[in-house]
Design a protein around this motif. Structure first.
Motif, short mmCIF file in Angstrom:
data_model
loop_
_atom_site.label_atom_id
_atom_site.label_comp_id
_atom_site.label_asym_id
_atom_site.label_seq_id
_atom_site.Cartn_x
_atom_site.Cartn_y
_atom_site.Cartn_z
N ILE A 495 -12.67 -15.46 8.95
CA ILE A 495 -14.17 -15.33 8.79
C ILE A 495 -14.95 -15.45 10.19
CG2 ILE A 495 -14.03 -16.26 6.41
CD1 ILE A 495 -14.94 -18.83 7.12
N GLY A 496 -14.45 -15.59 11.17
CA GLY A 496 -14.96 -15.71 12.42
C GLY A 496 -15.35 -17.05 12.98
N GLU A 497 -15.21 -17.40 14.05
CA GLU A 497 -15.52 -18.69 14.69
C GLU A 497 -15.86 -18.97 16.11
OE1 GLU A 497 -11.73 -20.53 14.96
OE2 GLU A 497 -10.73 -18.64 15.28
N LYS A 498 -16.62 -19.93 16.45
CA LYS A 498 -17.02 -20.46 17.72
C LYS A 498 -15.73 -20.73 18.52
CE LYS A 498 -22.12 -20.95 17.76
NZ LYS A 498 -23.06 -21.76 17.95
N GLN A 499 -15.79 -20.71 19.66
CA GLN A 499 -14.65 -21.31 20.41
C GLN A 499 -15.04 -22.50 21.24
OE1 GLN A 499 -12.67 -18.48 23.20
NE2 GLN A 499 -11.34 -19.94 24.10
N GLY A 500 -14.12 -23.41 21.11
CA GLY A 500 -14.30 -24.76 21.68
C GLY A 500 -14.41 -24.74 23.14
N ILE A 501 -15.01 -25.77 23.65
CA ILE A 501 -15.03 -25.97 25.32
C ILE A 501 -14.23 -27.08 25.61
CG2 ILE A 501 -16.71 -26.27 27.03
CD1 ILE A 501 -18.95 -25.15 25.19
N LEU A 502 -13.36 -26.90 26.67
CA LEU A 502 -12.74 -27.81 27.37
C LEU A 502 -13.28 -28.15 28.64
CD1 LEU A 502 -8.96 -26.88 27.13
CD2 LEU A 502 -9.85 -29.02 26.43
N ALA A 503 -13.46 -29.53 28.99
CA ALA A 503 -14.28 -30.14 30.30
C ALA A 503 -13.18 -29.77 31.37
CB ALA A 503 -14.54 -31.50 30.11
N SER A 504 -13.80 -29.35 32.32
CA SER A 504 -13.03 -28.65 33.55
C SER A 504 -14.08 -28.76 34.80
CB SER A 504 -12.57 -27.37 33.43
OG SER A 504 -13.22 -26.46 33.44
N PRO A 505 -13.54 -28.79 36.06
CA PRO A 505 -14.20 -28.65 37.11
C PRO A 505 -15.04 -27.24 37.10
CG PRO A 505 -12.35 -29.51 37.79
CD PRO A 505 -12.23 -29.21 36.50
N ALA A 506 -14.40 -26.04 36.68
CA ALA A 506 -14.81 -25.16 36.53
C ALA A 506 -16.04 -24.67 35.59
CB ALA A 506 -13.90 -23.58 36.00
N TYR A 507 -15.87 -25.40 34.54
CA TYR A 507 -16.95 -25.44 33.58
C TYR A 507 -18.05 -26.18 33.89
CZ TYR A 507 -19.59 -25.83 29.17
OH TYR A 507 -20.49 -25.68 28.12
N ALA A 508 -17.93 -27.42 34.93
CA ALA A 508 -18.95 -28.10 35.36
C ALA A 508 -19.84 -27.42 36.28
CB ALA A 508 -18.37 -29.38 35.91
N GLU A 509 -19.01 -26.36 37.30
CA GLU A 509 -19.63 -25.49 38.16
C GLU A 509 -20.52 -24.48 37.40
OE1 GLU A 509 -18.25 -22.56 41.92
OE2 GLU A 509 -16.92 -23.65 40.67
N SER A 510 -19.95 -24.05 36.09
CA SER A 510 -20.89 -22.92 35.42
C SER A 510 -22.04 -23.53 35.09
CB SER A 510 -20.03 -22.63 34.35
OG SER A 510 -19.91 -23.48 33.14
N LEU A 511 -22.31 -25.03 35.06
CA LEU A 511 -23.43 -25.64 34.58
C LEU A 511 -24.23 -25.98 35.87
CD1 LEU A 511 -22.34 -27.88 31.79
CD2 LEU A 511 -23.32 -25.61 31.34
N GLY A 512 -23.74 -25.67 37.14
CA GLY A 512 -24.46 -25.89 38.08
C GLY A 512 -24.37 -27.47 38.60
N ARG A 513 -23.08 -28.13 38.10
CA ARG A 513 -22.96 -29.61 38.25
C ARG A 513 -21.66 -29.66 38.86
NH1 ARG A 513 -24.14 -31.77 32.23
NH2 ARG A 513 -26.15 -30.78 32.19
N VAL A 514 -21.47 -30.98 39.69
CA VAL A 514 -20.51 -31.40 40.51
C VAL A 514 -19.52 -32.06 39.65
CG1 VAL A 514 -19.47 -32.53 42.66
CG2 VAL A 514 -21.44 -31.32 42.34
N TRP A 515 -18.13 -31.88 39.78
CA TRP A 515 -17.12 -32.54 38.97
C TRP A 515 -16.81 -33.98 39.92
CZ3 TRP A 515 -14.83 -32.13 34.28
CH2 TRP A 515 -13.86 -32.88 33.85
N ASN A 516 -16.84 -34.99 39.26
CA ASN A 516 -16.62 -36.28 40.07
C ASN A 516 -15.30 -36.75 39.47
OD1 ASN A 516 -19.03 -36.46 41.41
ND2 ASN A 516 -20.12 -36.97 39.57
N PRO A 517 -14.37 -37.81 40.15
CA PRO A 517 -13.25 -38.19 39.67
C PRO A 517 -13.48 -38.97 38.19
CG PRO A 517 -13.65 -38.85 41.92
CD PRO A 517 -14.83 -38.26 41.51
N GLY A 518 -14.95 -39.49 38.19
CA GLY A 518 -14.86 -40.47 36.75
C GLY A 518 -15.00 -39.54 35.56
N ASP A 519 -15.28 -37.92 35.85
CA ASP A 519 -15.19 -36.98 35.01
C ASP A 519 -13.92 -37.12 34.06
OD1 ASP A 519 -18.00 -36.87 35.30
OD2 ASP A 519 -17.76 -35.04 36.48
#
Length: 695
Positions: A495-519
């Protein structure tokens, strides 16, 4: 005497001429005239096929057909001079009877009742809300500028359809006529394409039309199968809805035999299984007398009914899940404060058959009744709580600690830890502590747990343990195993679905953010950018229960012919992947989840300590970033049972439902579902026996 002879001869001559002509008509040209007469009084129209029905897994009907009557307009007998009067007669009668007809013209009266409109010689007309594409189409079809007002459109249609030539009409009657004329135009009304004016009319209206053929030429009654939702509140988001073809739909489907007058599945199973549910149209030959009245109705090409779809949904379990969600959420709203679960917005509960991936129940709150969708869509669609959204497949939520079993599996398989590895929890994690305030990062656990093995950490939901494991594991290796388990991946449900999101440095970059070790530490406990649908989390739990075999989620058990005599499509169990983890490691994680429900100190022990079936589970609380005083976190629960040989995986999510005084409301929902699954097969739910209609 001579006169009489002459007159007699004349009469005889005329009589002979008539006799000869009559003989010619009857004996020589008789068959030709019969054929001409037949061709003039017969017309062929489509014969609609019955749409396939929908049943639950146990043969309880959810969507069935009943015989209804539709009103058709036939171009051959509805002339330009009579059509407006015919429409006026019919719409006036149907309005008096409280019945509706097909009219999608996006022009409405401005907040006025029919009485007010009738009393007002110049009521205000306006465009219908949220109909931008239809309004654009209306203007384009009538050569009006983009800035044309609703009144401009109204005036143009009055002239175009020559309604201005009719006298004594009320504004409401004018709008009724133009609405039907516009609909006829949209549906390409023609000799080969009759227009369906109204469907499922009452017997009183059918009788009225039959008895008043002379006043409404070109109108015919046709019997056909009409969709009936026997219990429209059972899994409406799964079953889905139907609607008229849009212009885009028609362009895509016209080569497949669809006409503008057709309806198709718009969402849910009605859409996903359109090709199976839709039958094949036949043909009817109507014979009409000189007055345009149908005197014979013959099916010359039999229509073929669509196939019947059996779902994996069990109505009894579905109702138990829906009721539990509604009862707990209503209780929270009445007894808890904002920030303590009282601001709970919505919920979802999913039951999965571990061995097959079949969805046994998919409950959403708020829920709705499909019959309300059909009868009053505008009110339903305008509700602030958005009941039409399927939270189970379209909502995305941070998983919180429900992600920890995935991290534990990755760490065990990668050799970061063993089942006996012990990490000491002192509450404050200081690996990234620094005298520099800008780089100092010391996240906290919820308690002082002391030495923790992986099963201890799963039982106690120890953040400290998973901070350390996540740091050593790294985000890339962590995410690799989460993908194998289906997190951040589509489940394949029909019936159709949204795809979930995995946190990653690449995803952080897509949001204009920096990936930190604590992430990485926050990712290991299901926070940060991680966001999954309830169906993803349900299938993730089922994959662990199924020893690492990840099946495709599905709602269709099988497809049978309309008369149920043949199986057209058996249940399709599709293995998407195996997670590639040693069985000993899977067993270790299962044990940790079992300890959470079976040992005192586990955060679900009080709910399952007396339950005769062994349950394995993991809870989660996900922060929303709102004001903690007024905005509650989400609360999540994944589980499976029986622990020794899992049959079902149960997942529950309450949006902004955590921190309630009654504690873990989501677990109470899950317990009610497990009760229905294992303890109360003859549930108090008033479920109709198999193969009988629902009330």
């Amino acid at each position: 005497m001579a006169r009489r002879i002459i007159m007699l001869l004349c009469v005889l001559t005329v009589a002979v001429v008539y006799v000869v002509r009559l003989a010619e008509y009857q004996l020589v040209k008789g068959e030709q005239f019969v054929q001409q007469t037949t061709s003039q009084t017969q017309t062929t129209i489509p014969a609609n096929a019955a749409r396939g029905e929908i049943y639950d897994a146990n043969g309880r009907p959810l969507v069935v057909n009943h015989i209804g009557y539709s009103v058709l307009f036939l171009r051959q007998y509805m002339t330009k001079d009579t059509q407006n009067q015919t429409i006026l007669t019919l719409t006036s009668h149907l309005r008096e009877n409280g019945e509706t007809w097909n009219d999608s013209l996006p022009l409405v009266w401005a907040d006025q009742s029919q009485t007010e409109i009738a009393a007002n010689s110049q009521p205000q007309i306006e465009f219908a809300e949220e109909r931008d594409s239809d309004i654009e189409k209306l203007k384009s079809a009538n050569d009006l500028q983009a800035y044309a007002t609703a009144q401009n459109c109204y005036d143009a249609l009055v002239k175009k359809y020559e309604i201005d030539k009719m006298e004594g009409l009320t504004p409401s009657q004018v709008r009724d006529i133009m609405g039907v004329r516009y609909e006829m135009e949209l549906k390409q009304f023609s000799y080969r394409n009759p227009f369906t004016f109204a469907t499922d009319i009452s017997e009183e209206t059918m009788t009225y039309i039959t008895e008043n053929t002379l006043e409404i030429p070109g109108v015919s009654i046709q019997s056909e199968a009409v969709r009936s939702y026997e219990s429209g509140e059972i899994a409406p988001h799964v079953i889905g809805t139907m609607g008229k073809l849009s212009a885009d739909d028609y362009k895509k489907l016209k080569n497949e035999g669809y006409t503008y007058d057709d309806v198709i599945g718009k969402d849910g199973i009605e859409k996903a299984m359109e090709s199976q549910l839709r039958g094949q149209r036949g043909e009817k030959t109507l014979t009409l007398n000189e007055l345009g009245k149908v005197v014979d109705n013959e099916v010359t090409k039999a229509p073929q009914a669509g196939n019947t779809v059996f779902l994996t949904i069990d109505s009894r379990i579905q109702l138990a899940a829906q009721d539990a969600l509604a009862n707990i959420i209503d209780e929270l709203r009445q007894t808890a404060a904002p920030g303590k679960g009282g601001d709970v917005k919505s919920g979802a509960a999913i039951v999965v058959d571990v061995k097959t991936g079949g969805i046994v129940a998919m409950a959403n709150y708020p829920n709705y009744d499909i019959n309300d969708y059909l009868n009053d869509f505008a009110t339903l669609n305008a509700r602030e709580d958005k009941p039409l959204i399927n939270r189970s497949t379209q909502g995305r939520f941070q998983p919180g600690s429900t992600m920890k079993p995935a991290v534990a599996l990755a760490a065990l398989e990668e050799g970061v830890i063993t089942p006996d590895t012990s990490i000491y929890c002192s509450k404050i994690y200081t690996f990234y502590a620094s005298p520099d305030p800008a780089s100092n990062y010391t996240p906290s656990c919820l308690g002082y747990h002391g030495p923790q093995t992986v099963t201890d950490a799963l039982k106690n939901s120890c953040n400290y343990f998973f901070f350390d494991v996540g740091r050593i594991l790294t985000i890339d290796r962590m995410n690799e195993y989460q993908k194998r388990l289906g997190l951040g991946e589509l489940t394949g449900i029909e019936i159709g679905e949204k795809q979930g999101i995995l946190a990653s440095p690449a995803y952080a970059e897509s949001l204009g953010r920096v990936w930190n070790p604590g992430d990485t530490l926050q990712s290991a406990i299901g926070q940060l950018y991680n966001s999954f649908t309830p169906i993803e989390l349900a299938m993730y739990a089922a994959t662990i229960a199924n020893n690492g075999n990840r099946n495709q989620a599905h709602l269709v058990k099988e497809v049978k012919s309309y008369d149920l005599s043949q199986t057209v499509q058996p249940e399709q169990v599709n293995l998407l992947n195996t997670i590639g983890v040693d069985q000993q490691n899977i067993d270790t994680v299962k044990l940790g989840m079992y300890r959470a429900a079976s040992e005192q100190g586990g955060n679900t022990w009080s709910y399952f300590k007396d339950f005769p079936i062994k349950i394995a589970c993991k809870t989660g609380t996900a922060q929303t970033g709102g004001n903690e005083a007024t905005v509650s976190p989400h609360t999540l629960f994944i589980s499976f049972g029986p622990y020794e040989d899992p049959q079902y995986a149960v997942t529950v999510i309450l949006e902004n439902g955590a921190n309630a005084p009654t504690y873990n409301s989501n677990i109470r929902v899950a317990r009610a579902i497990y009760d229905a699954l294992f303890l109360y097969e003859d549930s108090q739910q008033q479920i109709t026996p198999e193969n009988e209609l629902l009330p």
